[in-house]
Write an enzyme that holds these catalytic residues in place. Structure first.
Site, PDB file in Angstrom:
ATOM      1  N   TYR A  54       0.791 -13.910   4.232  1.00 59.19           N
ATOM      2  CA  TYR A  54      -0.115 -14.326   4.005  1.00 59.19           C
ATOM      3  C   TYR A  54      -0.755 -13.338   3.415  1.00 59.19           C
ATOM      4  O   TYR A  54      -0.876 -11.693   3.143  1.00 59.19           O
ATOM      5  CB  TYR A  54      -1.052 -13.974   5.383  1.00 59.19           C
ATOM      6  CG  TYR A  54      -0.493 -15.464   6.658  1.00 59.19           C
ATOM      7  CD1 TYR A  54      -0.092 -16.304   6.802  1.00 59.19           C
ATOM      8  CD2 TYR A  54      -1.032 -15.341   8.375  1.00 59.19           C
ATOM      9  CE1 TYR A  54       0.317 -17.583   7.014  1.00 59.19           C
ATOM     10  CE2 TYR A  54      -0.521 -16.226   8.929  1.00 59.19           C
ATOM     11  CZ  TYR A  54       0.053 -16.967   8.851  1.00 59.19           C
ATOM     12  OH  TYR A  54       0.238 -18.421   9.589  1.00 59.19           O
ATOM     13  N   SER A 150       8.531 -21.679  14.827  1.00 58.86           N
ATOM     14  CA  SER A 150       7.046 -22.667  14.434  1.00 58.86           C
ATOM     15  C   SER A 150       7.955 -22.953  13.628  1.00 58.86           C
ATOM     16  O   SER A 150       8.637 -23.137  12.433  1.00 58.86           O
ATOM     17  CB  SER A 150       6.768 -21.658  13.594  1.00 58.86           C
ATOM     18  OG  SER A 150       5.546 -22.287  13.544  1.00 58.86           O
ATOM     19  N   GLN A 176       5.647 -22.842  17.789  1.00 57.46           N
ATOM     20  CA  GLN A 176       4.163 -23.194  17.229  1.00 57.46           C
ATOM     21  C   GLN A 176       4.439 -24.111  16.408  1.00 57.46           C
ATOM     22  O   GLN A 176       4.785 -24.354  15.252  1.00 57.46           O
ATOM     23  CB  GLN A 176       4.467 -21.854  16.315  1.00 57.46           C
ATOM     24  CG  GLN A 176       2.478 -21.347  16.037  1.00 57.46           C
ATOM     25  CD  GLN A 176       2.522 -20.545  14.933  1.00 57.46           C
ATOM     26  OE1 GLN A 176       2.553 -20.313  13.841  1.00 57.46           O
ATOM     27  NE2 GLN A 176       2.836 -19.143  15.550  1.00 57.46           N
ATOM     28  N   GLY A 282      -7.921 -19.822  13.630  1.00 59.40           N
ATOM     29  CA  GLY A 282      -7.791 -19.061  12.520  1.00 59.40           C
ATOM     30  C   GLY A 282      -9.877 -18.770  11.648  1.00 59.40           C
ATOM     31  O   GLY A 282     -10.042 -19.267  10.747  1.00 59.40           O
TER      32      GLY A 282
END
Length: 354
Positions: A54, A150, A176, A282
């Site tokens: 990220y 995930s 996830q 988020g």
């Protein structure tokens, strides 16, 4: 009062909302990010989610500074597999990369341990045993507490659980998947597989990257201050679909008739599934976070469930035939395609050393 829940078959308790930090280190100013972290902790949230890629690691740095004073309060999750740099071993499932990326994450997060390390996605032609062994070693070293997966389909969840059993280590505790009103494909196999193998489900994108707030209008150009208006790649290839935008408007009208904000309804719908342990939200702004926390007080009824079922069939996406290009379907390998693998089965069943 927060309804803390055990994460899968583990003894770890997490809040029903996980603070997602994809916007931290990027669009969200550091001071705002730290206010959101502090506010979430004061509200009882103890679960925070980031990833090594990220904003090229800046999200982890912001999170590390934000939780440093209260580190033991937080269940801290990050991820590996992806990479923002190029190279044959920069990313993927190798022991080399896993150890390197975990060491880098620990440095950026300024912590001695990570609570949950996720496989960020599947690598179709890579073996699974090597990364599971590497993760087990890192757990033994005290650098990780648990691990998860995930974007794994049901059979991969089962395979990782079986590998853990064979290696004599604890199974993963979390899965996830993407899951929201306009993309219910996780219901077909990912959620039942996670439940069967003892993984808690920590789903992401409950608002379909903002589509389910109802802020987009059908057949209209999105505003410049929205993810779609800024040309965000992921929303444009996944959630930015006419069917989803139309359904979002119907959901918004139904929610508003009940005195509920559309976003609150959409997030509450995800949490109303007993197979969901926690949902990742988020926020880009403090106002976003304030709206997400309200969803914990929303209770849905049979009428609400029936409405959603009438709009999107269980186990399906809003758009007929939709597949996420970042997580493609693996079940067809054409024999006639030039350059195809000489062993197509290896694409979905990596060879193992006897």
């Amino acid at each position: 009062m927060v309804d803390y829940r055990y994460l899968g078959r583990s003894a770890l308790k997490v809040s029903p909302l996980s603070l997602g930090t994809m916007m931290f280190g990027g669009p969200t100013d550091d001071s705002v990010a730290h206010r959101i972290i502090d506010k979430a902790r004061e509200q009882g949230i103890n679960f925070i989610d980031t990833a090594d890629v990220y904003h090229e690691g800046k999200s982890e740095e912001v999170v590390g500074r934000g939780i440093k004073a209260t580190r033991d309060h937080w269940v801290l999750a990050t991820k590996f597999v992806n990479s923002h740099t190029k190279g044959p071993n920069l990313g993927g499932h190798s022991r080399k990369w896993i150890i390197e990326t975990v060491e880098n994450s620990l440095r950026r997060l300024d912590t001695d341990y990570i609570d949950i390390l996720y496989f960020h996605r599947a690598v179709f032609d890579a073996p699974l045993e090597e990364p599971v062994r590497a993760i087990a070693d890192l757990i033994k070293q005290g650098k990780l507490r648990y691990f998860g997966v995930s974007n794994f389909r049901g059979w991969r969840i089962a395979e990782v659980a079986h590998l853990a059993d064979q290696l004599g280590i604890d199974r993963p505790i979390a899965s996830q998947p993407l899951y929201n009103i306009v993309n219910r494909t996780a219901e077909a196999e990912q959620l039942p597989a996670a439940a069967y193998y003892g993984l808690g489900v920590v789903s992401y994108s409950p608002l379909a990257r903002g589509v389910l707030t109802g802020k987009y209008e059908p057949n209209q150009t999105p505003g410049d201050d929205t993810r779609a208006g800024r040309g965000d790649k992921r929303i444009l290839e996944t959630e930015w679909r006419p069917e989803s935008i139309s359904i979002a408007k119907q959901i918004a009208a139904h929610a508003e008739a009940k005195g509920i904000a559309a976003a609150d309804f959409a997030l509450a719908w995800v949490l109303n599934n007993k197979l969901i342990t926690s949902a990742i939200t988020g926020p880009r702004t403090e106002a976003h976070w304030d709206s997400y926390i309200r969803a914990l007080d929303v209770k849905l009824d049979a009428e609400d469930e029936a409405l959603v079922d009438s709009l999107v069939t269980t186990g399906h996406a809003s758009t007929h035939g939709f597949n996420d290009p970042s997580h493609p379907v693996e079940g067809r390998v054409a024999r006639s395609v030039s350059g195809a693998s000489s062993d197509p089965i290896a694409l979905v069943r990596p060879l193992r050393v006897a």
